[in-house]
Design a protein around this motif. Sequence first.
Motif, PDB file in Angstrom:
ATOM      1  N   GLY A 158     -50.771   7.582  30.564  1.00  0.00           N
ATOM      2  CA  GLY A 158     -49.757   7.089  31.506  1.00  0.00           C
ATOM      3  C   GLY A 158     -50.404   6.524  32.764  1.00  0.00           C
ATOM      4  N   GLU A 159     -51.431   7.208  33.260  1.00  0.00           N
ATOM      5  CA  GLU A 159     -52.113   6.743  34.475  1.00  0.00           C
ATOM      6  C   GLU A 159     -52.847   5.424  34.219  1.00  0.00           C
ATOM      7  N   GLU A 183     -40.892   1.562  32.183  1.00  0.00           N
ATOM      8  CA  GLU A 183     -39.884   2.473  32.738  1.00  0.00           C
ATOM      9  C   GLU A 183     -40.000   3.880  32.163  1.00  0.00           C
ATOM     10  N   PHE A 191     -38.652   2.001  39.994  1.00  0.00           N
ATOM     11  CA  PHE A 191     -39.481   3.173  39.697  1.00  0.00           C
ATOM     12  C   PHE A 191     -40.724   2.825  38.874  1.00  0.00           C
ATOM     13  N   VAL A 192     -40.930   1.551  38.610  1.00  0.00           N
ATOM     14  CA  VAL A 192     -42.121   1.139  37.869  1.00  0.00           C
ATOM     15  C   VAL A 192     -43.180   0.608  38.836  1.00  0.00           C
ATOM     16  N   GLY A 224     -44.395   4.766  32.355  1.00  0.00           N
ATOM     17  CA  GLY A 224     -45.017   4.508  33.648  1.00  0.00           C
ATOM     18  C   GLY A 224     -44.239   5.061  34.815  1.00  0.00           C
ATOM     19  N   SER A 225     -43.023   5.538  34.570  1.00  0.00           N
ATOM     20  CA  SER A 225     -42.185   5.849  35.727  1.00  0.00           C
ATOM     21  C   SER A 225     -42.256   7.310  36.159  1.00  0.00           C
ATOM     22  N   VAL A 226     -42.965   8.142  35.436  1.00  0.00           N
ATOM     23  CA  VAL A 226     -43.133   9.533  35.887  1.00  0.00           C
ATOM     24  C   VAL A 226     -44.609   9.905  35.807  1.00  0.00           C
ATOM     25  N   SER A 227     -44.932  11.087  36.302  1.00  0.00           N
ATOM     26  CA  SER A 227     -46.346  11.471  36.329  1.00  0.00           C
ATOM     27  C   SER A 227     -46.611  12.649  35.419  1.00  0.00           C
ATOM     28  N   GLY A 228     -47.904  12.933  35.254  1.00  0.00           N
ATOM     29  CA  GLY A 228     -48.325  14.109  34.499  1.00  0.00           C
ATOM     30  C   GLY A 228     -47.842  14.088  33.066  1.00  0.00           C
ATOM     31  N   SER A 229     -47.509  15.269  32.566  1.00  0.00           N
ATOM     32  CA  SER A 229     -47.125  15.381  31.155  1.00  0.00           C
ATOM     33  C   SER A 229     -45.611  15.425  30.998  1.00  0.00           C
ATOM     34  N   THR A 230     -44.889  14.969  32.023  1.00  0.00           N
ATOM     35  CA  THR A 230     -43.422  15.012  31.981  1.00  0.00           C
ATOM     36  C   THR A 230     -42.890  14.326  30.724  1.00  0.00           C
ATOM     37  N   SER A 241     -50.675  12.311  29.845  1.00  0.00           N
ATOM     38  CA  SER A 241     -50.765  12.127  31.298  1.00  0.00           C
ATOM     39  C   SER A 241     -51.822  11.090  31.645  1.00  0.00           C
ATOM     40  N   GLN A 269     -46.822  11.307  43.491  1.00  0.00           N
ATOM     41  CA  GLN A 269     -47.074  12.740  43.246  1.00  0.00           C
ATOM     42  C   GLN A 269     -47.714  13.322  44.495  1.00  0.00           C
ATOM     43  N   THR A 299     -38.378  10.330  41.420  1.00  0.00           N
ATOM     44  CA  THR A 299     -39.413   9.515  40.759  1.00  0.00           C
ATOM     45  C   THR A 299     -40.245  10.312  39.760  1.00  0.00           C
ATOM     46  N   GLY A 300     -40.125  11.624  39.760  1.00  0.00           N
ATOM     47  CA  GLY A 300     -40.956  12.448  38.873  1.00  0.00           C
ATOM     48  C   GLY A 300     -42.433  12.364  39.234  1.00  0.00           C
ATOM     49  N   GLY A 301     -42.716  11.851  40.422  1.00  0.00           N
ATOM     50  CA  GLY A 301     -44.124  11.722  40.837  1.00  0.00           C
ATOM     51  C   GLY A 301     -44.720  10.374  40.452  1.00  0.00           C
ATOM     52  N   GLY A 302     -43.988   9.595  39.682  1.00  0.00           N
ATOM     53  CA  GLY A 302     -44.514   8.341  39.167  1.00  0.00           C
ATOM     54  C   GLY A 302     -44.216   7.174  40.078  1.00  0.00           C
ATOM     55  N   PRO A 303     -44.539   5.980  39.652  1.00  0.00           N
ATOM     56  CA  PRO A 303     -45.251   5.671  38.401  1.00  0.00           C
ATOM     57  C   PRO A 303     -46.704   6.147  38.449  1.00  0.00           C
ATOM     58  N   GLY A 304     -47.193   6.610  37.318  1.00  0.00           N
ATOM     59  CA  GLY A 304     -48.523   7.241  37.294  1.00  0.00           C
ATOM     60  C   GLY A 304     -48.502   8.439  38.212  1.00  0.00           C
ATOM     61  N   ARG A 309     -56.411  14.420  40.662  1.00  0.00           N
ATOM     62  CA  ARG A 309     -54.973  14.474  40.988  1.00  0.00           C
ATOM     63  C   ARG A 309     -54.721  15.220  42.300  1.00  0.00           C
TER      64      ARG A 309
END
Lengths: 423, 344
Positions: free
Chosen positions: A393-394, A233, B196-197, A236-242, A390, B291, B282-287, B112
């Motif tokens: 995370g990916e 959560e 969101f995962v 893994g739940s956001v992208s990039g360097s957030t 980042s 995005q 979602t902040g662009g996620g997961p991963g 990306r």
Amino acid sequence: MTGLFRSLIGVSALALAASSATAQTELRMMWYNDGVEGEVMETILERFEAEHPDITVTLDVVPYKAVLESLPIQLAAGEGPDIARVTDLGGLSPYYLDMTTYLSDPDYWRENFGPFLAWLDPDGSSISGFMTQLTVTGPYVNKTLFEQAGVEMPGEGATWDDWAAASREVAGALDIPIPMAWDRSGHRVAGPAISMGAKMFDPDGAPHLVDDGLKSMATTLYDWHQDGTMSKELWGSVSGSTYLGANEDFANAQVVMYMSGSWQVPQFAETIGDAFDWWAVPAPCGPAACSGMPGGAALVAMADTDHPEEVVTLMEYLSSEEVLAEFYGKTLFIPGHLGLAKGGVDFATDDPRASHALQTFAGAVPTISPVAYELQGYVNNRIMFNALISRLGEAIVGEMTLDQAFDRMSDDVAKQIAEKERE
Amino acid sequence: MAAQNEARAGLGARLTTAAGWPLRAAFRLLDVPLKVVQRLVGIRGMPWVFLLPNLAFFGIFVVIPVFINFGFSLTGGTQLFLTDRVYTGTEQYAFLLDCERFADPLTCREDRFWRGIYNTGFFIVFQVAFLVLFSLVTALVLNREIRARGFFRAVFFFPVLLSPVVVALIWKWILLRDGLLNAALVSLGFDKILFFVSPEWAMFWAIFVSIWAHMGFYTLILLAGLQAIPPDLYEAAEMDGTRPMRVFRRITLPLLWPTMVVVIVLALIKGVQIFDEVYVLTGGGPGTATQFIVQYIYNTAFTEQVQNFGLAAAASVVLGLVLFVLTMLQLAAARRRDAGESDG
């Protein structure tokens, strides 16, 4: 009629003269809050304005994200504030004002802020600001949960694996959803990676993010996400360097162990209080060290200001020992003033958990690896932190393998530094 | 009675005359300079004079920035002002397009960017299709004589009035681990779902929330289109005993088609530009599962320590070209269909 006209002229002239006499210089200070420091700063600024009626200071409180993302653009456009509280200490150094020639006593600054001035000016010896707080990264645990589960907390010299096993045991016994959580931040990973042997730089001093030490820590983090020690959560739940923090989950007793840093102390003292025993523990060890990462926020003067003298007047006031003692004491921040650090600060708390945490983090300072100091002072460190977080995370969410992530990290760092160095 | 009405009408006319006096005076004042302008530019030039304010606004805030953006895409470095930047030619474009296999983002140097392209493509296919479908169904229902029709129209339009950030935060609270939806699932005896995962769930909710937020706007456009269809056509069909489905296919759909094209083009353009709701949700996620291309541009330009305006500008130009091509294709398809119908 002529008399009335003359009186009007006279009154107008007087009003004009009065307004000129009280003409004030307005300074703008960009600020973000971790805890109560904004309120503390406001009371200090009120006193400053009372003592300096010709200067008014507007405190622009913004989200931390704005300091990271908007401030650099404002500064590049020449539209920045006069003073700002920043954490990208070296990265924004081209925009800082060298206050040396304006200061009444530059030696006071060198004596008390000496080691940190180099973080603000990696290539020179200018004086641009002071640390509003020193920080050390390190973990917190929910001691109450350990007691309830009857699991002993790992002692001095324990490794990350020891803590992970203990946290899993506690979570399993009490049905806690997240055994361990780390802030989603490259800065947070760097200390443990250095403990595992990461060097961060090659022998010539060039950045070298991916080595065996970093791979070891990154692989451990990856595995913890797969086996449920850490929840996807967060990472893994956001992208990039957030950036994402788990402070709320920890405060809600949803996390057994939380890797963050000393800046959480005032917030936890306020939000958790005595609801449970939140306990700061020393940085777990790896084969190379038991290191956290140093860091902190600095208040810096900006070179684009139209009022350098007034800015320096304010900075001298704020950096005085008396004012800083009050500021650090009320905010529960580790002092970035060597004199106060030696003499001790009277922290305004009777919370034993907060006092213990402050002692733990202050005690962790000698164990910080020299590599960690070097990395903190490196002007492009955020490039390395962001690439690490980042790409890892990916990999954690399965978009690439760990090896592919390591290759991408190196590429990202090289590409961004090359872009920055274009002439 | 008639005398009273006449008196009222006379009073109304006098009031209108009195209220209109300042307007008439203003128009008379304008009349003189406009006549001078007309003498200078001629009668054929006058439309351009009236268009000038809008053209100037469009030029300053749209056309000029497009050229500035293109200029940025040909430069590198971290300087903010175009004149301070290093000219790199097409290097940024070459970097973006450096791929071994375009179908596999991992083989691309800027993976990306390509993930953003594919995610956006996937998003618009489903979002636009379902958005248009649901908007059409809702408009058809709201066009009928149903009870509380005004209320339902307002209900469907209400989300459009909300800020995208508010929309995303509301849904985030619903979908989080301890959110309303999971509470409902647990109360029904199911396990919690970490929406969101999972990449699939995150994309589903990104599409769903976007449709929920924008459907009211498109419903309103389609409703206006439906109400513009002459009712006598339906009356004639009813008298002929035509089945409702046939009425829909033979009358409603063809006459609504021009409006549908507008809705599809608008939805497509808005879909490609998707950013704020999903960024907050979602902040662009997961991963990088949600995005999209605009977030890639935003991240590249603003969130990294090295703010790579050149690369972000190049990606913007590519995005602009994609949008242009899509719009042209859409319009061409609509024209072909219109031409086909008029021939038939």
